[in-house]
Design a protein around this motif. Structure first.
Motif, PDB file in Angstrom:
ATOM      1  N   TYR A  77      -4.962   1.341   5.430  1.00  0.00           N
ATOM      2  CA  TYR A  77      -4.950   0.625   4.169  1.00  0.00           C
ATOM      3  C   TYR A  77      -3.560   0.064   3.897  1.00  0.00           C
ATOM      4  O   TYR A  77      -2.553   0.555   4.405  1.00  0.00           O
ATOM      5  CB  TYR A  77      -5.390   1.530   3.020  1.00  0.00           C
ATOM      6  CG  TYR A  77      -4.801   2.910   3.065  1.00  0.00           C
ATOM      7  CD1 TYR A  77      -3.544   3.177   2.537  1.00  0.00           C
ATOM      8  CD2 TYR A  77      -5.505   3.947   3.664  1.00  0.00           C
ATOM      9  CE1 TYR A  77      -3.002   4.451   2.596  1.00  0.00           C
ATOM     10  CE2 TYR A  77      -4.965   5.225   3.731  1.00  0.00           C
ATOM     11  CZ  TYR A  77      -3.713   5.475   3.188  1.00  0.00           C
ATOM     12  OH  TYR A  77      -3.174   6.727   3.261  1.00  0.00           O
ATOM     13  N   CYS A  78      -3.532  -0.970   3.061  1.00  0.00           N
ATOM     14  CA  CYS A  78      -2.272  -1.627   2.740  1.00  0.00           C
ATOM     15  C   CYS A  78      -2.377  -2.225   1.347  1.00  0.00           C
ATOM     16  O   CYS A  78      -3.382  -2.865   1.010  1.00  0.00           O
ATOM     17  CB  CYS A  78      -1.993  -2.721   3.771  1.00  0.00           C
ATOM     18  SG  CYS A  78      -0.364  -3.472   3.609  1.00  0.00           S
ATOM     19  N   GLU A  79      -1.349  -2.003   0.516  1.00  0.00           N
ATOM     20  CA  GLU A  79      -1.387  -2.494  -0.854  1.00  0.00           C
ATOM     21  C   GLU A  79      -1.283  -4.012  -0.881  1.00  0.00           C
ATOM     22  O   GLU A  79      -0.522  -4.619  -0.125  1.00  0.00           O
ATOM     23  CB  GLU A  79      -0.256  -1.888  -1.679  1.00  0.00           C
ATOM     24  CG  GLU A  79      -0.298  -2.280  -3.138  1.00  0.00           C
ATOM     25  CD  GLU A  79       0.774  -1.597  -3.968  1.00  0.00           C
ATOM     26  OE1 GLU A  79       0.802  -1.828  -5.194  1.00  0.00           O
ATOM     27  OE2 GLU A  79       1.589  -0.848  -3.392  1.00  0.00           O
ATOM     28  N   ILE A  80      -2.064  -4.613  -1.762  1.00  0.00           N
ATOM     29  CA  ILE A  80      -2.062  -6.067  -1.926  1.00  0.00           C
ATOM     30  C   ILE A  80      -1.064  -6.437  -3.013  1.00  0.00           C
ATOM     31  O   ILE A  80      -1.103  -5.914  -4.126  1.00  0.00           O
ATOM     32  CB  ILE A  80      -3.463  -6.579  -2.306  1.00  0.00           C
ATOM     33  CG1 ILE A  80      -4.464  -6.247  -1.195  1.00  0.00           C
ATOM     34  CG2 ILE A  80      -3.439  -8.086  -2.559  1.00  0.00           C
ATOM     35  CD1 ILE A  80      -5.904  -6.547  -1.566  1.00  0.00           C
ATOM     36  N   THR A  81      -0.142  -7.356  -2.683  1.00  0.00           N
ATOM     37  CA  THR A  81       0.850  -7.819  -3.652  1.00  0.00           C
ATOM     38  C   THR A  81       0.857  -9.345  -3.674  1.00  0.00           C
ATOM     39  O   THR A  81       0.220 -10.003  -2.846  1.00  0.00           O
ATOM     40  CB  THR A  81       2.258  -7.313  -3.294  1.00  0.00           C
ATOM     41  OG1 THR A  81       2.643  -7.865  -2.022  1.00  0.00           O
ATOM     42  CG2 THR A  81       2.281  -5.795  -3.208  1.00  0.00           C
ATOM     43  N   SER A 131      -3.704   0.230  -8.465  1.00  0.00           N
ATOM     44  CA  SER A 131      -3.597  -0.959  -7.627  1.00  0.00           C
ATOM     45  C   SER A 131      -4.748  -1.003  -6.638  1.00  0.00           C
ATOM     46  O   SER A 131      -5.345   0.020  -6.297  1.00  0.00           O
ATOM     47  CB  SER A 131      -2.266  -0.951  -6.871  1.00  0.00           C
ATOM     48  OG  SER A 131      -1.171  -0.964  -7.764  1.00  0.00           O
ATOM     49  N   ILE A 177      -8.583  -2.309   2.690  1.00  0.00           N
ATOM     50  CA  ILE A 177      -8.989  -1.148   3.476  1.00  0.00           C
ATOM     51  C   ILE A 177      -9.577  -1.641   4.793  1.00  0.00           C
ATOM     52  O   ILE A 177     -10.477  -2.490   4.806  1.00  0.00           O
ATOM     53  CB  ILE A 177     -10.037  -0.296   2.736  1.00  0.00           C
ATOM     54  CG1 ILE A 177      -9.590  -0.016   1.310  1.00  0.00           C
ATOM     55  CG2 ILE A 177     -10.328   0.990   3.507  1.00  0.00           C
ATOM     56  CD1 ILE A 177      -8.381   0.863   1.186  1.00  0.00           C
ATOM     57  N   THR A 225      -0.156  -8.703  -7.413  1.00  0.00           N
ATOM     58  CA  THR A 225      -0.666  -7.344  -7.319  1.00  0.00           C
ATOM     59  C   THR A 225      -1.993  -7.262  -8.057  1.00  0.00           C
ATOM     60  O   THR A 225      -2.100  -7.690  -9.204  1.00  0.00           O
ATOM     61  CB  THR A 225       0.326  -6.340  -7.947  1.00  0.00           C
ATOM     62  OG1 THR A 225       1.561  -6.412  -7.224  1.00  0.00           O
ATOM     63  CG2 THR A 225      -0.225  -4.933  -7.885  1.00  0.00           C
ATOM     64  N   LEU A 237      -7.052   2.870  -3.704  1.00  0.00           N
ATOM     65  CA  LEU A 237      -6.679   3.800  -2.642  1.00  0.00           C
ATOM     66  C   LEU A 237      -7.416   5.121  -2.772  1.00  0.00           C
ATOM     67  O   LEU A 237      -7.782   5.750  -1.766  1.00  0.00           O
ATOM     68  CB  LEU A 237      -5.168   4.034  -2.670  1.00  0.00           C
ATOM     69  CG  LEU A 237      -4.568   4.902  -1.564  1.00  0.00           C
ATOM     70  CD1 LEU A 237      -4.912   4.345  -0.185  1.00  0.00           C
ATOM     71  CD2 LEU A 237      -3.056   4.997  -1.741  1.00  0.00           C
ATOM     72  N   TYR A 244       2.940  -3.784   3.037  1.00  0.00           N
ATOM     73  CA  TYR A 244       2.151  -4.460   2.013  1.00  0.00           C
ATOM     74  C   TYR A 244       1.771  -5.824   2.560  1.00  0.00           C
ATOM     75  O   TYR A 244       2.307  -6.285   3.580  1.00  0.00           O
ATOM     76  CB  TYR A 244       2.934  -4.600   0.703  1.00  0.00           C
ATOM     77  CG  TYR A 244       4.232  -5.360   0.834  1.00  0.00           C
ATOM     78  CD1 TYR A 244       4.260  -6.751   0.742  1.00  0.00           C
ATOM     79  CD2 TYR A 244       5.427  -4.687   1.057  1.00  0.00           C
ATOM     80  CE1 TYR A 244       5.437  -7.453   0.885  1.00  0.00           C
ATOM     81  CE2 TYR A 244       6.618  -5.387   1.199  1.00  0.00           C
ATOM     82  CZ  TYR A 244       6.623  -6.767   1.103  1.00  0.00           C
ATOM     83  OH  TYR A 244       7.798  -7.457   1.247  1.00  0.00           O
ATOM     84  N   GLY A 282      -1.947   6.077  -6.404  1.00  0.00           N
ATOM     85  CA  GLY A 282      -1.804   4.667  -6.766  1.00  0.00           C
ATOM     86  C   GLY A 282      -2.155   4.375  -8.194  1.00  0.00           C
ATOM     87  O   GLY A 282      -2.437   3.236  -8.545  1.00  0.00           O
ATOM     88  N   TYR A 299      -6.155  -2.097  -2.760  1.00  0.00           N
ATOM     89  CA  TYR A 299      -5.665  -2.123  -1.383  1.00  0.00           C
ATOM     90  C   TYR A 299      -6.687  -2.811  -0.485  1.00  0.00           C
ATOM     91  O   TYR A 299      -7.896  -2.782  -0.756  1.00  0.00           O
ATOM     92  CB  TYR A 299      -5.458  -0.695  -0.870  1.00  0.00           C
ATOM     93  CG  TYR A 299      -4.259   0.020  -1.450  1.00  0.00           C
ATOM     94  CD1 TYR A 299      -3.158   0.325  -0.660  1.00  0.00           C
ATOM     95  CD2 TYR A 299      -4.229   0.398  -2.791  1.00  0.00           C
ATOM     96  CE1 TYR A 299      -2.058   0.982  -1.188  1.00  0.00           C
ATOM     97  CE2 TYR A 299      -3.136   1.055  -3.334  1.00  0.00           C
ATOM     98  CZ  TYR A 299      -2.054   1.344  -2.523  1.00  0.00           C
ATOM     99  OH  TYR A 299      -0.963   1.993  -3.056  1.00  0.00           O
TER     100      TYR A 299
END
Length: 313
Positions: A260-264, A168, A172, A267, A246, A184, A308, A170
């Motif tokens: 950092y944060c996951e993009i959904t 996935s 950053i 996704t 990540l 997220y 990830g 992210y």
């Protein structure tokens, strides 16, 4: 029609052509210049054509020489591969193999791949090329690289792909970024941050642009930077955010300087692939390199060193 020439004459011809000079070629080949000139003359007589035009600064190829050079280089490479393959039959892997890597993969995987390969096959000369995905794939298509590790391109190329892992993407940011309080965020939210991304010929940039276009969104591209280290330095300085896997951050010593944060929704994912030319049989050294690459990727995921991600089946 019978042609009477040997591989030594072809090698001499290729060396002179590449050097553009008999004197430089004789030094490389460690033979006297008159002997080298005689080999070229015999080759020209066997082919009944002139291969070089001489001038005050050296030599240039004739049209016949140009024609022969391309084929002679391929022929010598084939004979070299045959000799290494014969050696491999007796259990000794030799020769030269080239590995192409994109920067993010080079930082995370290259050291382990090179170490394991060198320990297992010390008599193979390993050449490593690091460049952006477009350049790496082009070199692989031209058969200047035996094996490339890159992300699955959006446009089909004349290459065979083996999927290795999927990861996935992210957002950053610097350590003080507002995203550190989020679990997220959506792509629409991520694209509101000024971004530093690679140019449009880069695979990741193309993926981001494509997803943004599907949502009728326009990312705020404050900077285009094709160097990964500089991208992250600018993020650390709070100049901009970026979008990366990540592992790119977590495999660095200065992880604490980023958030950092996951993009959904949607996704964003990238698939790491191994690419090889479709019209050239891989040599034994290349096949063994493929085995090492697959093993290292599997180890990285199982051991949690490539976060990830999951293995492609």
């Amino acid at each position: 029609m019978q042609l009477h020439f040997d591989l030594r004459q072809l090698k001499s011809f290729v060396t002179v052509a590449q050097c553009g000079s008999f004197s430089r070629a004789s030094n490389i080949l460690c033979i006297a210049q008159p002997a080298l000139s005689r080999q070229i003359r015999l080759l020209e007589e066997a082919l009944n054509t002139q291969l070089f035009l001489r001038h005050s600064r050296g030599v240039v190829l004739t049209s016949s020489g140009d024609f022969l050079l391309e084929r002679a280089e391929c022929l010598l490479a084939d004979f070299s591969q045959i000799s290494h393959e014969i050696a491999a039959v007796s259990g000794e892997i030799t020769g030269e193999v080239s590995l192409g890597l994109i920067p993010s993969v080079a930082h995370s995987l290259a050291g382990e791949i090179i170490q394991q390969y060198r320990e297992s096959y010390p008599k193979v000369s390993l050449v490593v090329e690091v460049a952006l995905s477009g350049s790496i794939l082009e070199l692989t298509e031209q058969k200047k690289i035996n094996l490339a590790l890159t992300y699955l391109p959006s446009q089909k190329r004349n290459l065979k792909y083996t999927k290795l892992m999927e990861e996935s993407l992210y957002l950053i940011g610097p350590v003080n970024s507002p995203i550190k309080s989020l679990d997220y965020l959506t792509l629409a939210q991520a694209l509101k941050y000024p971004l530093v991304l690679a140019g449009q010929n880069h695979g990741l940039r193309s993926s981001v642009d494509k997803e943004a276009e599907s949502l009728n969104l326009a990312p705020i591209i404050g900077l285009e930077v094709n160097d990964l280290t500089l991208q992250l330095d600018l993020v650390k300085r709070s100049v901009a955010h970026t979008i990366l896997p990540l592992a790119t951050v977590q495999n660095r010593a200065n992880t604490a300087e980023f958030t950092y944060c996951e993009i959904t929704s949607p996704t964003l994912k990238r698939t790491l692939v191994m690419a090889i030319p479709t019209d050239k049989p891989p040599c034994m050294a290349s096949l063994k390199l493929q085995e090492v690459v697959e093993s290292v990727c599997r180890q990285q995921i199982i051991n949690g060193k490539w976060p990830g991600s999951h293995l492609c089946e």
